[in-house]
Design an enzyme around this catalytic site. Structure first.
Site, short mmCIF file in Angstrom:
data_model
loop_
_atom_site.label_atom_id
_atom_site.label_comp_id
_atom_site.label_asym_id
_atom_site.label_seq_id
_atom_site.Cartn_x
_atom_site.Cartn_y
_atom_site.Cartn_z
CG HIS A 1 -2.51 -10.02 -24.00
ND1 HIS A 1 -3.83 -9.27 -22.71
CD2 HIS A 1 -3.31 -9.71 -25.06
CE1 HIS A 1 -4.83 -9.19 -23.71
NE2 HIS A 1 -4.20 -8.91 -24.50
CE1 TYR B 1 -7.17 0.39 -22.05
CE2 TYR B 1 -9.50 0.83 -22.41
CZ TYR B 1 -8.63 -0.22 -22.05
OH TYR B 1 -8.36 -1.13 -21.51
CG HIS C 1 -17.29 -2.82 -18.68
ND1 HIS C 1 -16.44 -1.76 -19.20
CD2 HIS C 1 -18.95 -2.33 -19.92
CE1 HIS C 1 -16.40 -1.05 -20.60
NE2 HIS C 1 -17.84 -1.01 -20.35
#
Length: 455
Positions: free
Chosen positions: A303, A361, A379
């Site tokens: 993807h 999510y 992050h």
């Protein structure tokens, strides 16, 4: 009493298009014809230029608007600094750490308005140099006073509504911003936030550097992602309240609060700041419905990178690199064959701040101690992250059929090329940090190594 020029039905009218030239007049004939600043503007108005870029910026980047108003914005006494606030307190000092961070949903604040409910969570750079960004969460329980206005000289503010409705009055008109909608208030534009349906909560990114634009589509072609026609700018509306008796005991006072180098200043004036009768140009607030985003993805294997979900981008001086990207993960179909479909494990030169507007999510489990609406994660540069153990094992062993993920859900990401620091409030004072986030997510990952033998 102040006199307004609009009915309820006329309040929320919009012009469509992104980065377009617009003009709007609340009273016919208020816009001058053929001149921006004639000797005597129509209807006895003042002409005032609002510049979001240098006068000499290239034409395709130039952001300027002309406002025709009852009194100019400079008509006020000097600003005075406010005492320590959520924005200007010593706790705004940033701490730069490599740890993965995640926060539980932030509290509602029943007695605060939008400005006092803004909390700086993280950031990088310096607004005095017009470099970098600030990342906020906000919670508001009451509307701002109708005799108040707020503006930031530090940067453009991108607001992500997560819960509750924001009815935003700007100098150039009204914006109604609901969950699953965003808006951008440009640097210097004055506004006030009302709460027509009760408490509200959400996220915001203040861009010190440049302005947001639509990402280039490249090989995607001419259609896909966010379409320019789906962005909406307000039409002109104004209030007529311009008392010249500013020193009397009973004179009406309008409070103007300015954010300048992450410090709040305040002044009062005897006339409304919302007296723009007409305007035209390329510098204005706008809103966008995230449900109109046209998601692109793979129809074979693997993807694309998450950059394929970019709604808005603020480019840096390095081609292809952004000071800030606003990225969403809406409901979408996954059909890739022989593919690990959730986001893979990765370390990124970009910093990634994520929030969840609604739903769940697909790469992180919700529930107590998880990634849930109203919470957030960070992050930082080169800090490893990816699916938690449960999500990984489920995706590794799933029977791969076409599947729609994210139904009733939307996560988003503020991504930046900058190393992001975190405020003391975000680390220690808000009591929302998930102290076992790393262990909970990746401490139990299994070893699948078979000593060189195929499974």
């Amino acid at each position: 009493m102040p006199v307004t020029n609009f009915s309820f039905q006329e309040k929320y009218q919009y012009q469509n298009g992104f980065d377009s030239y617009f003009e709007s007049e609340a009273v016919p004939g208020a816009l001058p014809v053929g001149h921006n600043s004639p000797q005597k503007p129509p209807l006895g108005l003042y002409a005032e230029k609002l510049s979001g870029t240098a006068f000499t910026a290239p034409r395709h980047e130039n952001k300027q608007s002309w406002l025709y108003r009852i009194l100019p914005a400079c008509s006020h006494p000097p600003f005075m600094p406010l005492a320590s606030t959520n924005i200007s307190s010593p706790e705004k000092k940033l701490h730069y750490i490599p740890n993965q961070l995640r926060w539980d949903p932030f509290d509602h604040l029943p007695d605060t308005d939008f400005v006092s409910g803004l909390r700086l969570l993280a950031g990088a750079g310096d607004p005095t140099l017009k470099q970098g960004l600030g990342i906020y969460v906000f919670a508001a329980g009451v509307s701002m006073s109708p005799q108040s206005a707020f503006y930031s000289a530090d940067g453009d503010l991108l607001i992500v509504a997560q819960e509750g409705v924001l009815d935003i009055r700007t100098e150039l008109g009204w914006l109604l911003v609901r969950p699953m909608e965003i808006c951008v208030i440009p640097r210097g534009v004055r506004y006030q936030v009302h709460l027509p349906s009760g408490p509200a909560r959400g996220y915001a990114l203040e861009l010190y550097q440049g302005h947001f634009s639509l990402p280039e589509l490249g090989p995607i072609g001419s259609n896909g992602l966010a379409n320019a026609r789906d962005f909406q700018a307000p039409v002109a509306s104004f209030t007529e309240d311009h008392s010249e008796e500013g020193n009397g005991e009973n004179a009406k006072k309008y409070t103007i609060t300015a954010k300048f180098n992450n410090t709040l200043f305040q002044t009062t004036q005897p006339h409304t700041p919302f007296d723009v009768v007409a305007w035209h140009g390329t510098y204005y607030p706008y809103k966008y419905d995230l449900g109109r985003f046209n998601t692109i993805g793979s129809v074979s294997f693997d993807h694309p990178d998450p950059s394929i979900f970019t709604v808005l981008s603020a480019p840096s001086s390095v081609p292809g690199t952004a000071v800030a990207d606003f990225v969403i993960f809406p409901p979408r179909w996954l059909v890739g064959e022989d593919t690990f479909r959730p986001p893979w494990y990765h370390r990124n030169t970009m910093s990634e701040f994520m929030g969840l507007i609604c739903g769940a999510y697909d790469a992180k489990k919700g529930g107590s101690g998880g990634f849930v609406p109203g919470g957030a994660s960070l992050h930082n540069v080169m800090s490893g992250h990816g699916p938690d153990m449960e999500s990984y094992e489920g995706a590794r062993n799933a029977e791969l059929k076409p599947a729609k993920v994210g139904g009733g859900s939307c996560a988003f990401m503020f991504e930046s090329c900058l190393m992001v620091g975190v405020t003391e409030w975000a680390l220690d004072k808000c009591d929302k940090v998930q102290t076992e986030y790393s262990e909970h997510s990746w401490g139990g990952l299994k070893v699948h190594w078979k000593g060189g033998q195929e499974e």
